[in-house]
Write a protein that holds these residues in place. Structure first.
Motif, PDB file in Angstrom:
ATOM      1  N   ALA A  94       0.552  -1.296   0.145  1.00  0.00           N
ATOM      2  CA  ALA A  94      -0.150   0.426  -0.194  1.00  0.00           C
ATOM      3  C   ALA A  94       1.049   1.052   0.009  1.00  0.00           C
ATOM      4  O   ALA A  94       1.741   1.553   1.452  1.00  0.00           O
ATOM      5  CB  ALA A  94      -1.121   0.113   1.148  1.00  0.00           C
ATOM      6  N   GLN A  95       0.584   2.235  -0.730  1.00  0.00           N
ATOM      7  CA  GLN A  95       1.011   3.604  -1.079  1.00  0.00           C
ATOM      8  C   GLN A  95       0.597   4.592   0.197  1.00  0.00           C
ATOM      9  O   GLN A  95      -0.892   4.524   0.190  1.00  0.00           O
ATOM     10  CB  GLN A  95       1.118   3.999  -2.264  1.00  0.00           C
ATOM     11  CG  GLN A  95       1.899   3.517  -4.188  1.00  0.00           C
ATOM     12  CD  GLN A  95       3.314   2.929  -2.956  1.00  0.00           C
ATOM     13  OE1 GLN A  95       3.892   3.953  -2.854  1.00  0.00           O
ATOM     14  NE2 GLN A  95       3.827   1.641  -3.082  1.00  0.00           N
ATOM     15  N   PRO A  96       1.459   5.506   0.381  1.00  0.00           N
ATOM     16  CA  PRO A  96       0.614   7.126   1.359  1.00  0.00           C
ATOM     17  C   PRO A  96      -0.259   7.197   0.623  1.00  0.00           C
ATOM     18  O   PRO A  96      -0.080   7.755  -0.313  1.00  0.00           O
ATOM     19  CB  PRO A  96       1.864   7.151   1.329  1.00  0.00           C
ATOM     20  CG  PRO A  96       3.358   6.490   1.776  1.00  0.00           C
ATOM     21  CD  PRO A  96       2.810   5.763   0.112  1.00  0.00           C
ATOM     22  N   GLY A  97      -1.722   7.627   1.789  1.00  0.00           N
ATOM     23  CA  GLY A  97      -2.502   8.712   1.102  1.00  0.00           C
ATOM     24  C   GLY A  97      -3.823   7.597   1.728  1.00  0.00           C
ATOM     25  O   GLY A  97      -3.790   7.708   2.728  1.00  0.00           O
ATOM     26  N   THR A  98      -5.062   8.780   1.086  1.00  0.00           N
ATOM     27  CA  THR A  98      -6.254   8.310   1.444  1.00  0.00           C
ATOM     28  C   THR A  98      -6.923   7.696   1.042  1.00  0.00           C
ATOM     29  O   THR A  98      -7.113   7.553  -0.164  1.00  0.00           O
ATOM     30  CB  THR A  98      -6.740  10.140   2.642  1.00  0.00           C
ATOM     31  OG1 THR A  98      -5.732  11.020   2.857  1.00  0.00           O
ATOM     32  CG2 THR A  98      -8.392   9.987   2.833  1.00  0.00           C
ATOM     33  N   TYR A  99      -7.541   6.854   1.449  1.00  0.00           N
ATOM     34  CA  TYR A  99      -8.230   5.143   0.704  1.00  0.00           C
ATOM     35  C   TYR A  99      -9.638   5.519   1.437  1.00  0.00           C
ATOM     36  O   TYR A  99      -9.653   6.002   2.646  1.00  0.00           O
ATOM     37  CB  TYR A  99      -8.028   4.279   0.760  1.00  0.00           C
ATOM     38  CG  TYR A  99      -6.038   4.664   0.302  1.00  0.00           C
ATOM     39  CD1 TYR A  99      -5.975   3.816  -1.011  1.00  0.00           C
ATOM     40  CD2 TYR A  99      -5.431   4.252   1.322  1.00  0.00           C
ATOM     41  CE1 TYR A  99      -4.949   4.018  -1.203  1.00  0.00           C
ATOM     42  CE2 TYR A  99      -3.650   4.425   0.686  1.00  0.00           C
ATOM     43  CZ  TYR A  99      -4.033   4.081  -1.038  1.00  0.00           C
ATOM     44  OH  TYR A  99      -2.557   4.228  -1.446  1.00  0.00           O
ATOM     45  N   GLU A 100     -11.293   5.571   0.152  1.00  0.00           N
ATOM     46  CA  GLU A 100     -12.048   5.149   1.110  1.00  0.00           C
ATOM     47  C   GLU A 100     -12.085   3.757   1.276  1.00  0.00           C
ATOM     48  O   GLU A 100     -12.262   3.102   0.598  1.00  0.00           O
ATOM     49  CB  GLU A 100     -13.122   5.732   0.155  1.00  0.00           C
ATOM     50  CG  GLU A 100     -14.930   6.092   0.626  1.00  0.00           C
ATOM     51  CD  GLU A 100     -15.600   6.842  -0.556  1.00  0.00           C
ATOM     52  OE1 GLU A 100     -16.330   7.999  -0.184  1.00  0.00           O
ATOM     53  OE2 GLU A 100     -15.259   5.823  -1.717  1.00  0.00           O
ATOM     54  N   ILE A 101     -12.494   3.564   2.041  1.00  0.00           N
ATOM     55  CA  ILE A 101     -13.694   2.458   2.857  1.00  0.00           C
ATOM     56  C   ILE A 101     -14.828   1.978   2.601  1.00  0.00           C
ATOM     57  O   ILE A 101     -15.996   3.192   3.109  1.00  0.00           O
ATOM     58  CB  ILE A 101     -12.949   1.799   4.277  1.00  0.00           C
ATOM     59  CG1 ILE A 101     -11.147   2.167   4.165  1.00  0.00           C
ATOM     60  CG2 ILE A 101     -13.058   0.661   4.105  1.00  0.00           C
ATOM     61  CD1 ILE A 101     -10.298   1.121   3.002  1.00  0.00           C
ATOM     62  N   VAL A 102     -15.616   1.174   1.904  1.00  0.00           N
ATOM     63  CA  VAL A 102     -16.737   1.340   1.764  1.00  0.00           C
ATOM     64  C   VAL A 102     -17.942  -0.139   2.324  1.00  0.00           C
ATOM     65  O   VAL A 102     -17.390  -1.294   2.511  1.00  0.00           O
ATOM     66  CB  VAL A 102     -17.469   1.229   0.292  1.00  0.00           C
ATOM     67  CG1 VAL A 102     -18.984   0.992  -0.190  1.00  0.00           C
ATOM     68  CG2 VAL A 102     -16.670   2.267  -0.791  1.00  0.00           C
ATOM     69  N   GLN A 111     -25.478   1.899   1.836  1.00  0.00           N
ATOM     70  CA  GLN A 111     -23.996   2.010   1.550  1.00  0.00           C
ATOM     71  C   GLN A 111     -23.211   2.865   2.713  1.00  0.00           C
ATOM     72  O   GLN A 111     -23.819   3.768   2.520  1.00  0.00           O
ATOM     73  CB  GLN A 111     -23.757   2.013   0.036  1.00  0.00           C
ATOM     74  CG  GLN A 111     -21.933   2.610   0.249  1.00  0.00           C
ATOM     75  CD  GLN A 111     -21.501   2.401  -1.234  1.00  0.00           C
ATOM     76  OE1 GLN A 111     -22.235   1.718  -2.085  1.00  0.00           O
ATOM     77  NE2 GLN A 111     -20.795   3.535  -2.185  1.00  0.00           N
ATOM     78  N   VAL A 112     -22.567   2.980   3.218  1.00  0.00           N
ATOM     79  CA  VAL A 112     -21.221   3.256   4.533  1.00  0.00           C
ATOM     80  C   VAL A 112     -20.107   3.055   4.015  1.00  0.00           C
ATOM     81  O   VAL A 112     -19.848   2.473   3.183  1.00  0.00           O
ATOM     82  CB  VAL A 112     -21.287   3.169   5.678  1.00  0.00           C
ATOM     83  CG1 VAL A 112     -23.496   3.753   6.126  1.00  0.00           C
ATOM     84  CG2 VAL A 112     -21.619   1.534   6.229  1.00  0.00           C
ATOM     85  N   THR A 113     -19.181   4.649   4.022  1.00  0.00           N
ATOM     86  CA  THR A 113     -18.078   4.797   3.960  1.00  0.00           C
ATOM     87  C   THR A 113     -17.580   5.760   5.070  1.00  0.00           C
ATOM     88  O   THR A 113     -17.534   5.985   5.691  1.00  0.00           O
ATOM     89  CB  THR A 113     -18.245   5.751   2.521  1.00  0.00           C
ATOM     90  OG1 THR A 113     -18.650   6.818   3.162  1.00  0.00           O
ATOM     91  CG2 THR A 113     -19.113   5.224   1.483  1.00  0.00           C
ATOM     92  N   GLY A 114     -15.962   5.313   4.991  1.00  0.00           N
ATOM     93  CA  GLY A 114     -15.578   5.633   5.682  1.00  0.00           C
ATOM     94  C   GLY A 114     -13.538   5.621   5.382  1.00  0.00           C
ATOM     95  O   GLY A 114     -13.512   5.857   4.264  1.00  0.00           O
ATOM     96  N   ASP A 115     -12.970   6.758   5.904  1.00  0.00           N
ATOM     97  CA  ASP A 115     -11.474   6.720   5.216  1.00  0.00           C
ATOM     98  C   ASP A 115     -10.550   6.348   6.128  1.00  0.00           C
ATOM     99  O   ASP A 115     -10.620   6.156   7.335  1.00  0.00           O
ATOM    100  CB  ASP A 115     -11.231   8.512   5.361  1.00  0.00           C
ATOM    101  CG  ASP A 115     -12.073   9.250   4.429  1.00  0.00           C
ATOM    102  OD1 ASP A 115     -12.441   8.446   3.844  1.00  0.00           O
ATOM    103  OD2 ASP A 115     -12.153  10.559   4.123  1.00  0.00           O
ATOM    104  N   LEU A 116      -9.639   6.118   5.203  1.00  0.00           N
ATOM    105  CA  LEU A 116      -8.306   5.472   6.022  1.00  0.00           C
ATOM    106  C   LEU A 116      -7.199   5.783   5.374  1.00  0.00           C
ATOM    107  O   LEU A 116      -6.839   5.882   4.340  1.00  0.00           O
ATOM    108  CB  LEU A 116      -8.153   3.752   5.439  1.00  0.00           C
ATOM    109  CG  LEU A 116      -7.096   3.554   6.025  1.00  0.00           C
ATOM    110  CD1 LEU A 116      -6.570   3.135   7.788  1.00  0.00           C
ATOM    111  CD2 LEU A 116      -6.485   2.160   5.561  1.00  0.00           C
ATOM    112  N   VAL A 117      -6.324   6.090   6.302  1.00  0.00           N
ATOM    113  CA  VAL A 117      -5.222   7.068   5.379  1.00  0.00           C
ATOM    114  C   VAL A 117      -4.256   6.459   6.112  1.00  0.00           C
ATOM    115  O   VAL A 117      -3.525   5.651   7.258  1.00  0.00           O
ATOM    116  CB  VAL A 117      -4.957   8.483   7.220  1.00  0.00           C
ATOM    117  CG1 VAL A 117      -3.835   9.645   6.356  1.00  0.00           C
ATOM    118  CG2 VAL A 117      -5.856   9.500   6.543  1.00  0.00           C
ATOM    119  N   VAL A 118      -3.056   5.858   5.349  1.00  0.00           N
ATOM    120  CA  VAL A 118      -1.981   5.380   4.815  1.00  0.00           C
ATOM    121  C   VAL A 118      -0.833   6.262   4.904  1.00  0.00           C
ATOM    122  O   VAL A 118      -0.437   6.680   4.115  1.00  0.00           O
ATOM    123  CB  VAL A 118      -1.803   4.228   3.639  1.00  0.00           C
ATOM    124  CG1 VAL A 118      -0.514   3.103   3.875  1.00  0.00           C
ATOM    125  CG2 VAL A 118      -3.102   3.195   3.980  1.00  0.00           C
TER     126      VAL A 118
END
Length: 174
Positions: A94-102, A111-118
């Motif tokens: 995984a590369q650094p960044g903000t990813y949307e988890i669904v 449908q619900v979402t949340g953010d993960l910052v790597v």
């Protein structure tokens, strides 16, 4: 008495008005949101837990962490009433960044979402160094002159307070 009542009424109204202005607005989550990601900031290889209360009391959901490269995972009912919980691992690539988890609820079209910052470095709290700066100081502090001055100030304040209370008790007036 009347003045006090007005003051209290005015204060209560001001607090109520501030509460309405500062109250958070909650929107309907039909367009996403409502998925808690823990930890929300992680390094590759970290186990991530997600949960939501948006899928009903016995709700299950299918999670999708494909944006970060982790693929599909399942959210199942948890011990907490009405929450569905699932886990996945952030892939080592995984590369650094903000990813949307669904997460898509099994029942209905929700449908619900949340953010993960790597990140590439683990988030760390600031480690304490030295003494705690509480403003009180110790009896054997680094500067004995300041300690002596503080003790003298306290002694003068105690003596002055005792003298004033003694005068008041005698009826001399202040």
């Amino acid at each position: 008495m009347r003045r006090t009542a007005r003051l209290l009424t005015g204060t209560a109204l001001a607090v109520a008005a501030a509460g309405f202005v500062a109250a958070p607005a909650y929107a309907d989550d039909d367009d996403g949101g409502g998925l808690e990601v823990f930890p929300s900031q992680a390094v590759p290889g970290t186990q991530i837990t997600v949960n939501t209360a948006e899928c009903g009391t016995e709700g299950t959901a299918t999670g999708d962490a494909g944006a970060v490269g982790a693929g599909v995972f399942t959210l199942a009912p948890s011990a907490h009433d009405g929450e569905a919980v699932g886990q996945f691992r952030v892939p080592p690539s995984a590369q650094p960044g903000t990813y949307e988890i669904v997460a898509k609820c099994a029942e209905g079209d929700r449908q619900v979402t949340g953010d993960l910052v790597v990140t590439l470095t683990a988030p760390r709290g600031q480690e304490p160094r030295g003494s705690v700066k509480t403003g009180v100081g110790g009896a054997l502090g680094p500067d004995p002159v300041q300690t002596a001055a503080g003790v003298a100030a306290l002694a003068v304040a105690a003596a002055g307070g005792t003298w004033l209370l003694h005068r008041r008790a005698r009826g001399d007036g202040i």
